[in-house]
Design a protein around this motif. Structure first.
Motif, PDB file in Angstrom:
ATOM      1  N   GLU A  98     -11.679  20.179   9.010  1.00  0.00           N
ATOM      2  CA  GLU A  98     -10.971  21.473   9.036  1.00  0.00           C
ATOM      3  C   GLU A  98     -10.194  21.691  10.318  1.00  0.00           C
ATOM      4  N   ASP A  99     -10.737  21.268  11.445  1.00  0.00           N
ATOM      5  CA  ASP A  99     -10.051  21.508  12.714  1.00  0.00           C
ATOM      6  C   ASP A  99      -8.879  20.546  12.950  1.00  0.00           C
ATOM      7  N   GLN A 100      -8.701  19.560  12.073  1.00  0.00           N
ATOM      8  CA  GLN A 100      -7.600  18.607  12.230  1.00  0.00           C
ATOM      9  C   GLN A 100      -6.497  18.790  11.189  1.00  0.00           C
ATOM     10  N   ILE A 101      -6.641  19.794  10.339  1.00  0.00           N
ATOM     11  CA  ILE A 101      -5.627  20.010   9.313  1.00  0.00           C
ATOM     12  C   ILE A 101      -4.386  20.627   9.945  1.00  0.00           C
ATOM     13  N   SER A 102      -3.277  19.928   9.767  1.00  0.00           N
ATOM     14  CA  SER A 102      -1.978  20.409  10.233  1.00  0.00           C
ATOM     15  C   SER A 102      -0.941  19.870   9.261  1.00  0.00           C
ATOM     16  N   GLN A 103       0.260  20.383   9.354  1.00  0.00           N
ATOM     17  CA  GLN A 103       1.330  19.926   8.471  1.00  0.00           C
ATOM     18  C   GLN A 103       1.556  18.420   8.663  1.00  0.00           C
ATOM     19  N   LYS A 104       1.526  17.977   9.911  1.00  0.00           N
ATOM     20  CA  LYS A 104       1.746  16.564  10.227  1.00  0.00           C
ATOM     21  C   LYS A 104       0.643  15.683   9.632  1.00  0.00           C
ATOM     22  N   SER A 105      -0.605  16.096   9.769  1.00  0.00           N
ATOM     23  CA  SER A 105      -1.707  15.279   9.248  1.00  0.00           C
ATOM     24  C   SER A 105      -1.735  15.284   7.721  1.00  0.00           C
ATOM     25  N   MET A 106      -1.376  16.411   7.087  1.00  0.00           N
ATOM     26  CA  MET A 106      -1.318  16.444   5.620  1.00  0.00           C
ATOM     27  C   MET A 106      -0.194  15.545   5.114  1.00  0.00           C
ATOM     28  N   ARG A 107       0.959  15.562   5.810  1.00  0.00           N
ATOM     29  CA  ARG A 107       2.076  14.682   5.436  1.00  0.00           C
ATOM     30  C   ARG A 107       1.645  13.215   5.530  1.00  0.00           C
ATOM     31  N   HIS A 108       0.944  12.884   6.599  1.00  0.00           N
ATOM     32  CA  HIS A 108       0.489  11.516   6.798  1.00  0.00           C
ATOM     33  C   HIS A 108      -0.490  11.106   5.696  1.00  0.00           C
ATOM     34  N   ARG A 109      -1.416  11.986   5.369  1.00  0.00           N
ATOM     35  CA  ARG A 109      -2.407  11.681   4.327  1.00  0.00           C
ATOM     36  C   ARG A 109      -1.726  11.489   2.974  1.00  0.00           C
ATOM     37  N   LEU A 110      -0.717  12.310   2.672  1.00  0.00           N
ATOM     38  CA  LEU A 110       0.029  12.157   1.416  1.00  0.00           C
ATOM     39  C   LEU A 110       0.827  10.858   1.406  1.00  0.00           C
ATOM     40  N   ALA A 111       1.382  10.473   2.542  1.00  0.00           N
ATOM     41  CA  ALA A 111       2.129   9.210   2.622  1.00  0.00           C
ATOM     42  C   ALA A 111       1.200   8.023   2.356  1.00  0.00           C
ATOM     43  N   ILE A 112      -0.002   8.073   2.903  1.00  0.00           N
ATOM     44  CA  ILE A 112      -0.978   7.008   2.654  1.00  0.00           C
ATOM     45  C   ILE A 112      -1.337   6.968   1.176  1.00  0.00           C
ATOM     46  N   TRP A 113      -1.592   8.138   0.595  1.00  0.00           N
ATOM     47  CA  TRP A 113      -1.920   8.207  -0.836  1.00  0.00           C
ATOM     48  C   TRP A 113      -0.799   7.604  -1.670  1.00  0.00           C
ATOM     49  N   MET A 114       0.443   7.962  -1.352  1.00  0.00           N
ATOM     50  CA  MET A 114       1.581   7.459  -2.121  1.00  0.00           C
ATOM     51  C   MET A 114       1.718   5.957  -1.955  1.00  0.00           C
ATOM     52  N   SER A 115       1.491   5.444  -0.757  1.00  0.00           N
ATOM     53  CA  SER A 115       1.628   3.999  -0.527  1.00  0.00           C
ATOM     54  C   SER A 115       0.627   3.213  -1.367  1.00  0.00           C
ATOM     55  N   ARG A 116      -0.495   3.833  -1.696  1.00  0.00           N
ATOM     56  CA  ARG A 116      -1.503   3.163  -2.532  1.00  0.00           C
ATOM     57  C   ARG A 116      -1.195   3.280  -4.022  1.00  0.00           C
ATOM     58  N   GLN A 117      -0.296   4.195  -4.378  1.00  0.00           N
ATOM     59  CA  GLN A 117       0.085   4.375  -5.779  1.00  0.00           C
ATOM     60  C   GLN A 117       1.222   3.441  -6.191  1.00  0.00           C
ATOM     61  N   LEU A 118       1.987   2.988  -5.215  1.00  0.00           N
ATOM     62  CA  LEU A 118       3.167   2.177  -5.498  1.00  0.00           C
ATOM     63  C   LEU A 118       2.781   0.715  -5.723  1.00  0.00           C
ATOM     64  N   PRO A 119       3.582  -0.020  -6.520  1.00  0.00           N
ATOM     65  CA  PRO A 119       3.332  -1.449  -6.677  1.00  0.00           C
ATOM     66  C   PRO A 119       3.503  -2.179  -5.344  1.00  0.00           C
ATOM     67  N   LYS A 120       2.806  -3.281  -5.176  1.00  0.00           N
ATOM     68  CA  LYS A 120       2.807  -4.017  -3.900  1.00  0.00           C
ATOM     69  C   LYS A 120       4.207  -4.467  -3.465  1.00  0.00           C
ATOM     70  N   ASP A 121       5.107  -4.698  -4.414  1.00  0.00           N
ATOM     71  CA  ASP A 121       6.436  -5.193  -4.078  1.00  0.00           C
ATOM     72  C   ASP A 121       7.481  -4.075  -3.940  1.00  0.00           C
ATOM     73  N   HIS A 122       7.048  -2.832  -3.890  1.00  0.00           N
ATOM     74  CA  HIS A 122       7.974  -1.689  -3.771  1.00  0.00           C
ATOM     75  C   HIS A 122       8.683  -1.752  -2.414  1.00  0.00           C
ATOM     76  N   PRO A 123       9.987  -1.443  -2.384  1.00  0.00           N
ATOM     77  CA  PRO A 123      10.766  -1.506  -1.128  1.00  0.00           C
ATOM     78  C   PRO A 123      10.215  -0.633   0.012  1.00  0.00           C
ATOM     79  N   LEU A 124       9.567   0.472  -0.296  1.00  0.00           N
ATOM     80  CA  LEU A 124       9.046   1.340   0.766  1.00  0.00           C
ATOM     81  C   LEU A 124       7.809   0.743   1.453  1.00  0.00           C
ATOM     82  N   LEU A 125       7.232  -0.283   0.880  1.00  0.00           N
ATOM     83  CA  LEU A 125       6.045  -0.880   1.460  1.00  0.00           C
ATOM     84  C   LEU A 125       6.367  -2.108   2.306  1.00  0.00           C
ATOM     85  N   LYS A 126       7.633  -2.426   2.420  1.00  0.00           N
ATOM     86  CA  LYS A 126       8.012  -3.626   3.194  1.00  0.00           C
ATOM     87  C   LYS A 126       8.394  -3.268   4.603  1.00  0.00           C
TER      88      LYS A 126
END
Length: 86
Positions: free
Chosen positions: A58-86
């Motif tokens: 709770e004490d680490q929740i910020s817009q920046k940390s939520m954005r980072h967590r969502l980016a990590i989540w999205m990177s795990r949803q994409l196929p391994k050969d997706h251009p954003l993962l290179k």
């Protein structure tokens, strides 16, 4: 927290995927007037509630940390050969 390569693009993809997920689940209807900050916070909290991502302390929740967590989540949803993962 190390910034991911293409993090801003991953966040944009995560917002789109999260909006689709929330609307298909029937728990939210996003409006055109909703800000990116509101969408990020709602999507983050929805994914935590559904146990799709690990919650931040709770004490680490910020817009920046939520954005980072969502980016990590999205990177795990994409196929391994997706251009954003290179």
């Amino acid at each position: 927290m190390k910034k991911l390569k293409h993090e801003s693009e991953l966040v944009k993809e995560a917002i789109l995927a999260g909006m689709k997920y929330g609307e298909e689940r029937g728990v939210v209807e996003f409006e055109a007037t909703d800000s990116a900050h509101e969408k990020i916070e709602y999507i983050y909290r929805l994914l935590v509630h559904d146990k799709l991502i690990q919650p931040l302390p709770e004490d680490q929740i910020s817009q920046k940390s939520m954005r980072h967590r969502l980016a990590i989540w999205m990177s795990r949803q994409l196929p391994k050969d997706h251009p954003l993962l290179k």
